[in-house]
Write a protein that holds these residues in place. Structure first.
Motif, PDB file in Angstrom:
ATOM      1  N   GLN A  68       0.819  -1.205   0.000  1.00 48.68           N
ATOM      2  CA  GLN A  68       0.000   0.000   0.000  1.00 48.68           C
ATOM      3  C   GLN A  68       0.856   1.259   0.000  1.00 48.68           C
ATOM      4  O   GLN A  68       0.529   2.252  -0.659  1.00 48.68           O
ATOM      5  N   VAL A  69       1.958   1.229   0.737  1.00 48.05           N
ATOM      6  CA  VAL A  69       2.855   2.393   0.754  1.00 48.05           C
ATOM      7  C   VAL A  69       3.490   2.585  -0.620  1.00 48.05           C
ATOM      8  O   VAL A  69       3.659   3.714  -1.095  1.00 48.05           O
ATOM      9  N   ALA A  72       0.973   4.218  -2.824  1.00 51.27           N
ATOM     10  CA  ALA A  72       0.411   5.478  -2.333  1.00 51.27           C
ATOM     11  C   ALA A  72       1.031   6.669  -3.063  1.00 51.27           C
ATOM     12  O   ALA A  72       2.211   6.646  -3.422  1.00 51.27           O
ATOM     13  N   ASP A  75       1.929  12.623  -1.929  1.00 56.66           N
ATOM     14  CA  ASP A  75       1.258  13.519  -0.978  1.00 56.66           C
ATOM     15  C   ASP A  75       0.862  12.788   0.305  1.00 56.66           C
ATOM     16  O   ASP A  75       1.000  13.314   1.405  1.00 56.66           O
ATOM     17  N   VAL A  76       0.370  11.557   0.163  1.00 56.80           N
ATOM     18  CA  VAL A  76      -0.043  10.790   1.336  1.00 56.80           C
ATOM     19  C   VAL A  76       1.164  10.439   2.189  1.00 56.80           C
ATOM     20  O   VAL A  76       1.129  10.553   3.423  1.00 56.80           O
ATOM     21  N   ILE A  77       2.248  10.039   1.553  1.00 66.38           N
ATOM     22  CA  ILE A  77       3.472   9.707   2.304  1.00 66.38           C
ATOM     23  C   ILE A  77       4.010  10.964   2.995  1.00 66.38           C
ATOM     24  O   ILE A  77       4.476  10.909   4.132  1.00 66.38           O
ATOM     25  N   TYR A  78       3.923  12.102   2.349  1.00 70.62           N
ATOM     26  CA  TYR A  78       4.358  13.361   2.963  1.00 70.62           C
ATOM     27  C   TYR A  78       3.501  13.671   4.193  1.00 70.62           C
ATOM     28  O   TYR A  78       4.012  14.128   5.213  1.00 70.62           O
ATOM     29  N   GLU A  79       2.188  13.418   4.095  1.00 68.49           N
ATOM     30  CA  GLU A  79       1.308  13.653   5.239  1.00 68.49           C
ATOM     31  C   GLU A  79       1.673  12.747   6.409  1.00 68.49           C
ATOM     32  O   GLU A  79       1.657  13.174   7.558  1.00 68.49           O
ATOM     33  N   PHE A  80       2.006  11.497   6.105  1.00 67.04           N
ATOM     34  CA  PHE A  80       2.451  10.599   7.173  1.00 67.04           C
ATOM     35  C   PHE A  80       3.695  11.157   7.849  1.00 67.04           C
ATOM     36  O   PHE A  80       3.791  11.199   9.072  1.00 67.04           O
ATOM     37  N   ASP A  83       2.954  14.343   9.962  1.00 65.49           N
ATOM     38  CA  ASP A  83       2.315  14.029  11.235  1.00 65.49           C
ATOM     39  C   ASP A  83       3.326  13.520  12.254  1.00 65.49           C
ATOM     40  O   ASP A  83       3.290  13.885  13.427  1.00 65.49           O
TER      41      ASP A  83
END
Length: 94
Positions: A68-69, A72, A75-80, A83
């Motif tokens: 999944q990573v 992905a 942008d989603v990995i950057y959000e992870f 956070d």
């Protein structure tokens, strides 16, 4: 008479022959129970081995996460990552 029988020999012969027939019938039933129990045990072991064999080919949770990573968007990995960096100072250490 060419032979001699003891007192009560004929009655004992009847009792022994009935006991032999009953013993033979009992061993036949014991054999069936033993065969059925062995058959059930073998089928259970085969089912368990098949279940373990099939289950070993399933991907683990970590492998699913890595797939999944990999799929992905960036942008989603950057959000992870954002956070983790943002909330890292909120963790308390014992």
């Amino acid at each position: 008479m060419p032979y001699h029988l003891e007192q009560g020999a004929m009655e004992m012969m009847k009792i022994r022959s009935k006991a032999a027939v009953a013993r033979a019938a009992a061993t036949k039933n014991d054999g069936k129970i033993f065969r059925w129990s062995v058959s059930i045990a073998v089928v259970t072991c085969a089912f368990l081995a098949l279940f373990v064999f099939v289950d070993s080919f399933k991907p683990t949770h970590y492998e699913l996460l890595m797939e999944q990573v990999a799929e992905a968007p960036v942008d989603v990995i950057y959000e992870f990552a954002a956070d983790i960096v943002e909330y890292a100072e909120d963790t308390t250490l014992l």
